[in-house]
Design a protein around this motif. Sequence first.
Motif, short mmCIF file in Angstrom:
data_model
loop_
_atom_site.label_atom_id
_atom_site.label_comp_id
_atom_site.label_asym_id
_atom_site.label_seq_id
_atom_site.Cartn_x
_atom_site.Cartn_y
_atom_site.Cartn_z
N VAL A 99 0.83 -1.20 0.00
CA VAL A 99 0.00 0.00 0.00
C VAL A 99 0.87 1.26 0.00
O VAL A 99 0.70 2.14 -0.85
CB VAL A 99 -0.94 0.01 1.22
CG1 VAL A 99 -1.73 1.32 1.28
CG2 VAL A 99 -1.88 -1.18 1.21
N ALA A 100 1.79 1.36 0.95
CA ALA A 100 2.60 2.57 1.08
C ALA A 100 3.85 2.27 1.88
O ALA A 100 3.88 1.31 2.66
CB ALA A 100 1.81 3.68 1.77
N ALA A 101 4.88 3.08 1.66
CA ALA A 101 6.12 2.92 2.40
C ALA A 101 6.74 4.29 2.65
O ALA A 101 6.49 5.25 1.90
CB ALA A 101 7.10 2.03 1.64
N ILE A 102 7.55 4.36 3.70
CA ILE A 102 8.21 5.61 4.06
C ILE A 102 9.61 5.28 4.56
O ILE A 102 9.80 4.32 5.31
CB ILE A 102 7.38 6.37 5.12
CG1 ILE A 102 7.95 7.75 5.39
CG2 ILE A 102 7.23 5.56 6.40
CD1 ILE A 102 6.99 8.65 6.19
N ILE A 103 10.58 6.07 4.12
CA ILE A 103 11.96 5.78 4.54
C ILE A 103 12.20 6.25 5.97
O ILE A 103 11.34 6.88 6.59
CB ILE A 103 12.97 6.43 3.58
CG1 ILE A 103 12.86 7.97 3.60
CG2 ILE A 103 12.79 5.88 2.17
CD1 ILE A 103 13.98 8.65 2.82
N ARG A 104 13.38 5.95 6.48
CA ARG A 104 13.67 6.18 7.90
C ARG A 104 13.47 7.64 8.31
O ARG A 104 12.92 7.91 9.38
CB ARG A 104 15.09 5.73 8.21
CG ARG A 104 15.28 4.23 8.12
CD ARG A 104 16.71 3.82 8.31
NE ARG A 104 17.55 4.26 7.20
CZ ARG A 104 18.86 4.07 7.14
NH1 ARG A 104 19.49 3.47 8.14
NH2 ARG A 104 19.55 4.49 6.11
N SER A 105 13.92 8.56 7.47
CA SER A 105 13.82 9.98 7.83
C SER A 105 12.42 10.54 7.63
O SER A 105 12.09 11.60 8.13
CB SER A 105 14.80 10.80 7.00
OG SER A 105 14.41 10.78 5.63
N GLY A 106 11.61 9.84 6.86
CA GLY A 106 10.27 10.33 6.54
C GLY A 106 10.23 11.25 5.34
O GLY A 106 9.15 11.74 4.98
N SER A 107 11.36 11.44 4.69
CA SER A 107 11.42 12.42 3.61
C SER A 107 11.03 11.86 2.25
O SER A 107 10.96 12.60 1.28
CB SER A 107 12.83 13.02 3.53
OG SER A 107 13.78 12.01 3.26
N TRP A 108 10.81 10.55 2.17
CA TRP A 108 10.44 9.93 0.89
C TRP A 108 9.38 8.89 1.13
O TRP A 108 9.49 8.09 2.04
CB TRP A 108 11.66 9.29 0.23
CG TRP A 108 11.38 8.73 -1.11
CD1 TRP A 108 11.11 7.42 -1.44
CD2 TRP A 108 11.29 9.46 -2.35
NE1 TRP A 108 10.88 7.29 -2.78
CE2 TRP A 108 10.98 8.52 -3.37
CE3 TRP A 108 11.45 10.79 -2.69
CZ2 TRP A 108 10.84 8.89 -4.70
CZ3 TRP A 108 11.30 11.16 -4.01
CH2 TRP A 108 11.00 10.23 -5.00
#
Length: 121
Positions: A48-57
């Motif tokens: 569905v969705a993913a987010i990298i560690r920093s939250g910037s992508w």
Amino acid sequence: QVQLVESGGGLVQAGGSLRLSCAASGGTFSSNSMGWFRQAPGKEREFVAAIIRSGSWTNYVDSVKGRFTISRDNAKNTVYLQMNSLKPEDTAVYYCAAGAYGTRPERYTYWGQGTQVTVSS
């Protein structure tokens, strides 16, 4: 070892909104990319969705782009999935996962138990 607990699922009418939360414990939350997957009865688990560690992508499956938003709060060890304009086809058990960034389930090491989302027409 990371433990993940999802919450926020429920029954909602088409066009409505829900906000899923996934609280992490037992590890370093900020060192993990986070993902949301869903599985409907008789179907394979779907990214569905993913987010990298920093939250910037972030990244989304095409069917939810413009309707769902993934975010994270590293201070609270929590990842969220804001779901707007829900459709009956969004009905599924939603899982959060922690691990390496990607769209395939095998990229993720840790999984929550899932939370049911049901959208009525």
